[in-house]
Write an enzyme that holds these catalytic residues in place. Structure first.
Site, PDB file in Angstrom:
ATOM      1  N   HIS A 114      12.415   4.251   5.425  1.00  0.00           N
ATOM      2  CA  HIS A 114      11.792   4.146   4.100  1.00  0.00           C
ATOM      3  C   HIS A 114      11.239   5.521   3.692  1.00  0.00           C
ATOM      4  O   HIS A 114      10.883   6.329   4.553  1.00  0.00           O
ATOM      5  CB  HIS A 114      10.651   3.124   4.116  1.00  0.00           C
ATOM      6  CG  HIS A 114      11.117   1.701   4.078  1.00  0.00           C
ATOM      7  ND1 HIS A 114      10.280   0.642   3.842  1.00  0.00           N
ATOM      8  CD2 HIS A 114      12.363   1.164   4.229  1.00  0.00           C
ATOM      9  CE1 HIS A 114      10.969  -0.489   3.857  1.00  0.00           C
ATOM     10  NE2 HIS A 114      12.237  -0.202   4.099  1.00  0.00           N
TER      11      HIS A 114
ATOM     12  N   GLU B 121       8.378   6.414   2.513  1.00  0.00           N
ATOM     13  CA  GLU B 121       7.029   6.706   3.006  1.00  0.00           C
ATOM     14  C   GLU B 121       7.040   7.181   4.456  1.00  0.00           C
ATOM     15  O   GLU B 121       6.289   8.089   4.829  1.00  0.00           O
ATOM     16  CB  GLU B 121       6.133   5.458   2.929  1.00  0.00           C
ATOM     17  CG  GLU B 121       5.956   4.866   1.553  1.00  0.00           C
ATOM     18  CD  GLU B 121       6.947   3.743   1.295  1.00  0.00           C
ATOM     19  OE1 GLU B 121       8.167   3.921   1.534  1.00  0.00           O
ATOM     20  OE2 GLU B 121       6.506   2.673   0.854  1.00  0.00           O
TER      21      GLU B 121
ATOM     22  N   CYS C  44       5.453  -1.439   2.010  1.00  0.00           N
ATOM     23  CA  CYS C  44       5.648  -2.696   2.752  1.00  0.00           C
ATOM     24  C   CYS C  44       4.717  -2.711   3.970  1.00  0.00           C
ATOM     25  O   CYS C  44       3.947  -1.776   4.179  1.00  0.00           O
ATOM     26  CB  CYS C  44       7.107  -2.829   3.190  1.00  0.00           C
ATOM     27  SG  CYS C  44       7.556  -1.693   4.537  1.00  0.00           S
TER      28      CYS C  44
ATOM     29  N   CYS D  84       5.303   0.401   6.312  1.00  0.00           N
ATOM     30  CA  CYS D  84       4.799   1.672   5.778  1.00  0.00           C
ATOM     31  C   CYS D  84       3.278   1.656   5.680  1.00  0.00           C
ATOM     32  O   CYS D  84       2.620   2.660   5.984  1.00  0.00           O
ATOM     33  CB  CYS D  84       5.441   1.956   4.428  1.00  0.00           C
ATOM     34  SG  CYS D  84       7.220   2.216   4.584  1.00  0.00           S
TER      35      CYS D  84
END
EC number: 3.5.4.33
Lengths: 149, 149
Positions: A56, A58, A86, A89
């Site tokens: 991801h 992040e 999410c 993260c």
């Protein structure tokens, strides 16, 4: 005095990253890390390109920022991300002790608020910055994807 | 018939990884990923070595397993990890749709159960395998660390 380096300014940079993800066929999420008005990390979602659920935006931004700083804690830093983080993260941001998180669109299904993930008590959160721009990019992505299948 | 490839067998392999972390001065957590009785990924905590809060054993094991399989979903796989996963790692495991998680010691403070992190509904969990061995290694690490400071 007008501050040119406000949250919208930096969120636009995160949106540029999301657009790069979009061009690659990735779910368009972008993130940057800022310290004292300087961008020290830029990243976009690469889960398909790297075939890795942990890629991801992040997560990569946290790793890149730690690499830049030479330390694993991100106190004094702000993460700008186009979509609400999410569980994974938010969990990583918890460990990083980051000072501030600014996100654009809300993820009502998988966002850390819906999932009740805990952030670090030191972390301040601002939401809804360029929310429409981020949400529209996501919508465009999923409409195109549906039409292709 | 006795099955030599039971959960204890594979947890011993995860413990070996935790011991490697211990030798490096890392919080001693180890993880492996198994598919059809074959180990396809081995990893240990490297947060200090890499100065990166995302470098938990489980995160690296997920990335390595996806790399081995050439796909980002870990259905059919089992993760063995010496300590109960945190929010971040449980969040990553959620995205991976892994079939089974086996962990050793409970993390009463930062474990995903205490933090109420959601796993994927398809994921089965077994806990307490070689719990004492994993917990003892952690205790030894923190006692030594305290004495050094």
């Amino acid at each position: 005095m007008i501050d040119p380096f406000d949250d919208s300014y930096f969120m636009k940079k995160a949106l540029q990253e999301a657009e790069i993800a979009y061009e690659k066929g990735e779910i368009p999420v972008g993130a940057i890390v800022v310290v004292e008005n300087r961008i020290i990390a830029r990243a976009h979602n690469l889960t398909e390109t790297l075939t890795d659920v942990t890629a991801h935006a992040e997560m990569q931004a946290i790793t890149a920022a730690s690499n830049f700083l030479g330390g694993k804690y991100l106190s004094g830093c702000t993460l700008y991300v186009t979509l609400e983080p999410c569980q994974m993260c938010a969990g990583a941001l918890y460990w990083s002790q980051i000072s501030k998180i600014v996100y654009g669109a809300t993820d009502e299904q998988r966002g850390y608020n819906a999932m009740q993930t805990k952030l670090h008590p030191k972390t301040q959160v601002v939401s809804g910055i360029l929310e429409q721009e981020a949400a529209n990019l996501m919508k465009r992505f999923f409409i195109e994807k549906r039409n292709l299948n």
